[in-house]
Scaffold this active site. Structure first.
Site, short mmCIF file in Angstrom:
data_model
loop_
_atom_site.label_atom_id
_atom_site.label_comp_id
_atom_site.label_asym_id
_atom_site.label_seq_id
_atom_site.Cartn_x
_atom_site.Cartn_y
_atom_site.Cartn_z
N CYS A 85 0.90 -1.09 0.16
CA CYS A 85 0.02 0.06 -0.02
C CYS A 85 0.87 1.30 0.01
O CYS A 85 0.52 2.17 -0.78
CB CYS A 85 -0.86 -0.09 0.95
SG CYS A 85 -2.05 1.39 1.22
N CYS A 116 -6.37 -2.95 7.39
CA CYS A 116 -7.73 -2.28 7.25
C CYS A 116 -8.70 -3.02 6.86
O CYS A 116 -9.85 -2.77 6.96
CB CYS A 116 -7.48 -0.60 6.78
SG CYS A 116 -6.84 -0.97 4.92
#
Lengths: 366, 374
Positions: free
Chosen positions: B106, B204
């Site tokens: 990410c 997440c």
């Protein structure tokens, strides 16, 4: 609106004098809204906004007419409030015909005529499109609906206050209005319901608004909407021609200074205040943020689509590719826009477009 | 103008405070990365739309902070980029028997790659984040260096090894010289509405469910492929319902020899889990793929450095060299426990990140330790 918060606390349903005062204020607003669209005062129902108005019209007719049929006709470029309501009805067993539009974003009334069936109960076609501003031939569609004896609803959220609206001439049975689109407060709207229209209410409760919409009235919002309607009516002949001239100045100025831009719906009848500009090789999100940082508030796609990646269904329906749709800007003007504002946009946008195009891998190849 | 990547947490919010106090012109950007509807298969469209984004609360927090600081703030939708560069590789990695590290992907491919671009598009020449790390330009090397954050306990340089020279040249880490308590104090003093917000620890997009459950939901039917659990000698001692449910080093209840047994290897092609005792988990050599070099241009000659093979791990001395077939080979001085394919190996010279790569293949342990046949 302010006296409603500071002096007139009455509940409009009450018998006592405080309530009577509130009721008077609501009915005063009702007559102002009615006047704006040439309706009778008793044909105006107040509710929470354009979305609720669209829901009440479409679901109300679908429910009241289901013994007659379950076929609804609408267009491919309706606002989400109409589109998602019709999609929901499809799941409940209704059949929906989605009428396509031309490259200019116009519905051909002939297509409505051809879509009619014995079990058709409702036609819902917006008066003016919220993204590109094109104005639909509502009067012609109204004549078709009347001849076929099918209810006709038009979402008038964008058109009200910007072009003259006469619900008698348009032959609509229901017409949606939103407060904040005419400088009124958010959270207040109205639905015109022609006398004699049979429609099942969405809310059950105390039978407010002549049994059309139960729930204690948002008196302040309604008063604000009424005043906005009064001012909008006055501005139709004085302000809107000026707004249209400014819009044309904006489009001409941008075209002269930026290569490879196009105005969507340019050749169709359009609202005077809306401009939808497609900027090749510049990403819409970057355009919107850059303009905002310069103090210019615009949107890309439609405001309700922000935060979503789906290209605007309106721009897709007029034949734009997803990339083209993402590079489109919607600029809205109002009676408060000045020539200075327009010239400022013409001044700052070219630099922003150039910066974004420099980052585009496709632009360099052209 | 500096674009601050705001997650809604204390760290990135405080980064914004510090830049503002330093008189920088700042703009806040939050990334909408994941939408739970993407793993809800076949359910009602309206219900999916109601589900929306898992990190919406955080984006709301970020907006509140930006409003408190009086800075412009925007939400960028990077869901497609996040899914293709983080979520989908994460699932694929588990299904081929690895233990992926999605936060690094990410950082590399979403946060820095897209954010630097988007920031440039709106006229911001630098991007700031709330990472505990430091960036410095070294004149003599002519290179941008990445260093550990001063607070060694919070340091996040391990997660940033993939940053390119271009990205580093446009990056600001305002928290690099600070400790977490100092950051909380600054946040409190600045009156941030989120100063006492808890830290997020979970990945997440799998919040509230197990990784295995997420992998199965995302990959769909067929991801649960049953197979054997075997010893190193190939003796079948049990069965499993999918290799994605295992991680190297994880204790496995099967006690074949009376000693605790661990997953020592995951064999994706054979669809087998190999278990063994603790000493069998220790290895010295492995190769890395997709390496990125920061303090050096490339590995040509063998180098000495300390290598970190997962987030919570004390870097250990090793030699790193390029093999004849071009692979980067890491060889620890002493065997290390549970070197795990899919995790990142990051090379350090003290606080300086030399570079790193993804752990690929663990060398087969020699039969007799005295014979070096690697």
């Amino acid at each position: 609106m302010m006296p409603v918060f500071t002096e007139h606390f009455g509940n409009a349903s009450s018998i006592h004098w405080f309530g009577q005062q509130a009721k008077t204020m609501i009915d005063d607003a009702r007559s102002k809204v009615a006047k704006l669209i040439n309706a009778e005062t008793s044909e105006i129902v107040f509710l929470s906004g354009g979305t609720e108005a669209d829901n009440l019209a479409i679901r109300g007719i679908a429910e009241s007419q289901k013994s007659r049929g379950k076929h609804i006709i609408t267009s491919q470029i309706e606002h989400h409030a109409v589109m998602h309501t019709c999609k929901d009805l499809e799941k409940q067993g209704y059949e929906v015909t989605w009428i396509p539009v031309s490259r200019d974003g116009l519905v051909d009334p002939g297509n409505i005529q051809r879509a009619l069936r014995p079990d058709s109960i409702l036609i819902s076609i917006m008066h003016a499109n919220n993204e590109i501003g094109t104005i639909q031939p509502i009067e012609e569609i109204g004549a078709i609906a009347e001849a076929a004896d099918v209810y006709f609803h038009s979402d008038g959220v964008q058109s009200t206050g910007k072009i003259p609206v006469d619900v008698r001439r348009l032959k609509v049975d229901m017409y949606s209005i939103s407060g904040h689109k005419i400088h009124g407060p958010k959270g207040a709207g109205a639905l015109f319901i022609r006398k004699g229209t049979i429609l099942k209410p969405l809310m059950t409760g105390g039978g407010h608004e002549r049994n059309r919409r139960s729930g204690t009235e948002n008196v302040a919002g309604i008063v604000g909407l009424g005043e906005a309607a009064r001012l909008a009516r006055l501005g139709l002949s004085t302000e809107m021609p000026r707004v249209e001239a400014l819009r044309n100045r904006l489009e001409a100025g941008l075209k002269a200074r930026i290569e490879m831009i196009h105005v969507n719906g340019e050749d169709a009848p359009r609202l005077p205040n809306t401009s939808n500009i497609m900027v090749d090789f510049a990403e819409g999100e970057g355009l919107v943020i850059s303009l905002d940082l310069k103090g210019v508030a615009v949107s890309t796609g439609s405001a309700c689509s922000s935060g979503s990646l789906e290209p605007s269904h309106v721009l897709t329906a007029i034949g734009k590719t997803p990339d083209e749709a993402h590079g489109s800007l919607r600029l809205s003007l109002s009676a408060l826009t000045t020539e200075e504002d327009i010239d400022y946009v013409i001044h700052v946008l070219p630099g922003i477009v150039e910066r974004l195009r420099e980052l585009s891998p496709y632009y360099k190849k052209v | 103008m500096i674009a601050v990547a705001m997650s809604g947490g204390v760290d990135s919010s405080t980064a914004a405070v510090l830049l503002k106090e330093a008189g920088e012109e700042i703009v806040g950007l939050s990334m909408q990365l994941w939408n739970q509807r993407r793993v809800l298969q076949g359910e009602d469209e309206d219900l999916k739309r109601a589900g929306r984004c898992c990190s919406l609360d955080d984006i709301w927090d970020a907006r509140r902070v930006a409003s408190h600081l009086g800075m412009p703030f925007y939400v960028l939708n990077l869901e497609n980029e996040f899914e293709s560069t983080v979520v989908s590789p994460f699932v694929a990695s588990y299904l081929r028997g690895e233990t992926p590290s999605p936060c690094i992907l990410c950082n590399n491919d979403v946060k820095f790659h897209h954010l630097v671009d988007k920031a440039a598009g709106i006229g911001a020449d630098k991007v700031a984040t709330g990472h505990y790390a430091r960036v410095r330009h070294d004149e003599s090397l002519g290179r941008w260096l990445l260093l550990r954050g001063k607070d060694r306990g919070k340091d996040q340089s391990y997660f940033l090894f993939g940053l390119t020279q271009n990205q580093l040249s446009k990056t600001v880490f305002p928290l690099g010289e600070l400790s977490k308590p100092e950051v909380r104090e600054i946040a409190r003093r600045a009156g941030l509405p989120t100063y006492d917000k808890a830290e997020s620890q979970e990945i997440c997009f799998v919040q509230g469910r197990s990784y295995a459950d997420f992998v199965e939901k995302y990959a769909g039917t067929g991801s649960e492929k049953p197979g054997d659990i075997v010893t190193k000698e190939g003796e079948v001692v049990g069965s499993h319902t999918g290799i994605h449910k295992f991680t190297v080093g994880q204790r496995k209840g099967h006690v074949a020899t009376g000693r605790p047994q661990y997953v020592v290897k995951i064999e994706p092609f054979e669809n087998r889990i190999v278990i063994g005792n603790d000493p069998e988990l220790h290895e010295r050599r492995f190769t890395i793929r997709d390496s990125n070099w920061i303090a050096i241009e490339n590995v040509t000659e063998p180098i000495r450095c300390d290598v970190q093979i997962r987030n919570r791990f004390d870097p250990q001395p090793a030699s790193v060299s390029r093999s004849e077939d071009g692979k980067i080979v890491v060889e620890f001085d002493k065997p290390q426990r549970a070197i795990t394919p899919g995790q990142a190996a990051v090379l350090y010279w003290d606080d300086v990140v030399v570079g790193g790569g993804w752990i690929e293949r663990i060398a087969v342990r020699p039969e007799r330790p005295s014979v070096k046949t690697l």
